[in-house]
Design a protein around this motif. Sequence first.
Motif, PDB file in Angstrom:
ATOM      1  N   LEU A 187       0.786  -1.217   0.000  1.00 25.17           N
ATOM      2  CA  LEU A 187       0.000   0.000   0.000  1.00 25.17           C
ATOM      3  C   LEU A 187       0.826   1.279   0.000  1.00 25.17           C
ATOM      4  N   GLY A 188       2.063   1.195   0.521  1.00 25.69           N
ATOM      5  CA  GLY A 188       2.881   2.380   0.669  1.00 25.69           C
ATOM      6  C   GLY A 188       2.621   3.096   1.974  1.00 25.69           C
ATOM      7  N   LEU A 189       1.541   2.688   2.654  1.00 22.34           N
ATOM      8  CA  LEU A 189       1.218   3.251   3.973  1.00 22.34           C
ATOM      9  C   LEU A 189       0.269   2.288   4.657  1.00 22.34           C
ATOM     10  N   VAL A 190       0.077   2.500   5.946  1.00 23.33           N
ATOM     11  CA  VAL A 190      -0.812   1.647   6.726  1.00 23.33           C
ATOM     12  C   VAL A 190      -1.938   2.486   7.281  1.00 23.33           C
ATOM     13  N   LEU A 191      -3.173   2.129   6.939  1.00 23.51           N
ATOM     14  CA  LEU A 191      -4.325   2.828   7.500  1.00 23.51           C
ATOM     15  C   LEU A 191      -4.622   2.287   8.877  1.00 23.51           C
ATOM     16  N   LEU A 192      -4.757   3.172   9.830  1.00 26.68           N
ATOM     17  CA  LEU A 192      -5.060   2.751  11.188  1.00 26.68           C
ATOM     18  C   LEU A 192      -6.461   3.225  11.560  1.00 26.68           C
ATOM     19  N   THR A 193      -6.594   3.851  12.691  1.00 25.80           N
ATOM     20  CA  THR A 193      -7.897   4.332  13.133  1.00 25.80           C
ATOM     21  C   THR A 193      -7.949   5.834  13.026  1.00 25.80           C
ATOM     22  N   GLN A 194      -9.117   6.384  12.895  1.00 25.78           N
ATOM     23  CA  GLN A 194      -9.283   7.823  12.839  1.00 25.78           C
ATOM     24  C   GLN A 194      -9.298   8.388  14.257  1.00 25.78           C
ATOM     25  N   GLY A 195      -8.437   9.374  14.523  1.00 26.31           N
ATOM     26  CA  GLY A 195      -8.361   9.962  15.844  1.00 26.31           C
ATOM     27  C   GLY A 195      -9.044  11.317  15.861  1.00 26.31           C
ATOM     28  N   GLU A 218       2.092  15.428  20.771  1.00 29.10           N
ATOM     29  CA  GLU A 218       3.032  14.312  20.806  1.00 29.10           C
ATOM     30  C   GLU A 218       2.559  13.186  21.720  1.00 29.10           C
ATOM     31  N   ALA A 219       1.970  13.543  22.856  1.00 29.01           N
ATOM     32  CA  ALA A 219       1.510  12.523  23.795  1.00 29.01           C
ATOM     33  C   ALA A 219       0.395  11.676  23.190  1.00 29.01           C
ATOM     34  N   ASP A 220      -0.521  12.335  22.439  1.00 30.13           N
ATOM     35  CA  ASP A 220      -1.614  11.602  21.797  1.00 30.13           C
ATOM     36  C   ASP A 220      -1.081  10.636  20.740  1.00 30.13           C
ATOM     37  N   VAL A 221      -0.111  11.112  19.967  1.00 29.49           N
ATOM     38  CA  VAL A 221       0.471  10.264  18.926  1.00 29.49           C
ATOM     39  C   VAL A 221       1.169   9.068  19.552  1.00 29.49           C
ATOM     40  N   LYS A 222       1.925   9.307  20.607  1.00 31.08           N
ATOM     41  CA  LYS A 222       2.611   8.226  21.308  1.00 31.08           C
ATOM     42  C   LYS A 222       1.606   7.178  21.801  1.00 31.08           C
ATOM     43  N   LYS A 223       0.537   7.653  22.408  1.00 26.58           N
ATOM     44  CA  LYS A 223      -0.482   6.750  22.937  1.00 26.58           C
ATOM     45  C   LYS A 223      -1.114   5.921  21.823  1.00 26.58           C
ATOM     46  N   ALA A 224      -1.386   6.551  20.677  1.00 22.02           N
ATOM     47  CA  ALA A 224      -2.033   5.851  19.568  1.00 22.02           C
ATOM     48  C   ALA A 224      -1.109   4.805  18.945  1.00 22.02           C
ATOM     49  N   VAL A 225       0.158   5.162  18.796  1.00 21.52           N
ATOM     50  CA  VAL A 225       1.116   4.207  18.214  1.00 21.52           C
ATOM     51  C   VAL A 225       1.273   3.005  19.129  1.00 21.52           C
ATOM     52  N   GLU A 226       1.397   3.244  20.417  1.00 18.61           N
ATOM     53  CA  GLU A 226       1.567   2.140  21.357  1.00 18.61           C
ATOM     54  C   GLU A 226       0.310   1.278  21.450  1.00 18.61           C
ATOM     55  N   ALA A 227      -0.840   1.895  21.246  1.00 14.80           N
ATOM     56  CA  ALA A 227      -2.076   1.117  21.225  1.00 14.80           C
ATOM     57  C   ALA A 227      -2.089   0.188  20.017  1.00 14.80           C
ATOM     58  N   PHE A 228      -1.592   0.684  18.894  1.00 14.05           N
ATOM     59  CA  PHE A 228      -1.539  -0.144  17.682  1.00 14.05           C
ATOM     60  C   PHE A 228      -0.542  -1.287  17.849  1.00 14.05           C
ATOM     61  N   VAL A 229       0.625  -0.985  18.405  1.00 18.59           N
ATOM     62  CA  VAL A 229       1.658  -2.002  18.589  1.00 18.59           C
ATOM     63  C   VAL A 229       1.277  -2.973  19.706  1.00 18.59           C
ATOM     64  N   GLY A 230       0.585  -2.458  20.694  1.00 18.21           N
ATOM     65  CA  GLY A 230       0.212  -3.296  21.827  1.00 18.21           C
ATOM     66  C   GLY A 230       1.293  -3.402  22.875  1.00 18.21           C
ATOM     67  N   ALA A 231       2.160  -2.391  22.930  1.00 18.43           N
ATOM     68  CA  ALA A 231       3.255  -2.398  23.911  1.00 18.43           C
ATOM     69  C   ALA A 231       3.776  -0.979  24.075  1.00 18.43           C
ATOM     70  N   VAL A 278      10.146   7.746  17.140  1.00 21.19           N
ATOM     71  CA  VAL A 278      11.331   6.918  17.373  1.00 21.19           C
ATOM     72  C   VAL A 278      10.940   5.789  18.313  1.00 21.19           C
ATOM     73  N   MET A 279      11.145   4.554  17.859  1.00 15.50           N
ATOM     74  CA  MET A 279      10.806   3.394  18.666  1.00 15.50           C
ATOM     75  C   MET A 279      11.968   3.037  19.596  1.00 15.50           C
ATOM     76  N   LYS A 280      11.681   2.360  20.670  1.00 16.02           N
ATOM     77  CA  LYS A 280      12.723   1.934  21.600  1.00 16.02           C
ATOM     78  C   LYS A 280      13.682   0.933  20.952  1.00 16.02           C
ATOM     79  N   LYS A 338      -3.465  12.269  13.241  1.00 18.95           N
ATOM     80  CA  LYS A 338      -4.542  11.319  13.478  1.00 18.95           C
ATOM     81  C   LYS A 338      -4.028   9.887  13.561  1.00 18.95           C
ATOM     82  N   THR A 339      -2.719   9.716  13.398  1.00 24.94           N
ATOM     83  CA  THR A 339      -2.112   8.380  13.277  1.00 24.94           C
ATOM     84  C   THR A 339      -2.917   7.522  12.297  1.00 24.94           C
ATOM     85  N   SER A 340      -3.280   8.140  11.161  1.00 26.89           N
ATOM     86  CA  SER A 340      -4.058   7.436  10.147  1.00 26.89           C
ATOM     87  C   SER A 340      -3.173   6.643   9.197  1.00 26.89           C
ATOM     88  N   PHE A 341      -1.857   6.792   9.318  1.00 29.74           N
ATOM     89  CA  PHE A 341      -0.926   6.005   8.505  1.00 29.74           C
ATOM     90  C   PHE A 341       0.428   5.970   9.190  1.00 29.74           C
TER      91      PHE A 341
END
Length: 240
Positions: A13-21, A27-40, A58-60, A70-73
């Motif tokens: 796809l060239g990108l990953v569609l996630l959920t609409q925020g 930055e805190a919202d984006v961090k929370k959304a990414v970690e929710a997607f990863v599950g960690a 930046v991932m650990k 919106k962390t839509s991709f």
Amino acid sequence: MLKKVIRPLVAALGLVLLTQGAARADEADVKKAVEAFVGAPAVESVAKLPYAGLYEVVMKSGELIYTDDKTSFFLDGRLIDTKTRKDVTAARMAQLSSVDFASLPLDHAIKQVRGNGSRVLVTFEDPNCTYCKRLNKELSQMKDVTLYTFLFPILSPDSTEKSRNIWCAKDRAKAWNEWILEAKTPAVAKCDSAAVDRNVALGQKLRINGTPTIFLADGRRLGGYVPAAELEQQLASVAK
């Protein structure tokens, strides 16, 4: 870890569609959304970029990706500034992979001084690493350099055994050079070799995933085998 999830979809796809925020995020919202997607709790930092509303994540694990508010991709690739022609991703990765040189425990490394020793190189090496052997042939040609070799056995139990024997040798530099350059197996030796274990822990902390890994005095990291001519150029850039 994240790339294992993303890459198969990115290829298609060239990108990953996630959920609409929400309409906007920080930055805190984006961090929370990414970690929710990863599950960690896998995010080290998030920063807003001056490019089309992108956020740098930046991932650990050391990986770097981009997303929107919106962390839509997720974008996993190079970001190029078309005005300056600068590879923003490469520059950022170089910054992230650098170290505080002054914090390195050099007393846990094998030290060799050649000539006036004015230039400094630090390497993390596994004694059974083929490219480490190639690198040391290049290093043997260099003059006026101080070498710090951290024994970093990650390939096999034999690597650990050789590292301990080299560290416990009466002349560590001689034992290392005889093995890495001449394939002369280091004699069995006993001593407090906890430094080897500490080197492994340090390498993991620094996200060293392969050998050889080289650090310059300004903290820059060079991964893998590097020819002497290129090392000379890198050392000259440190001096400048």
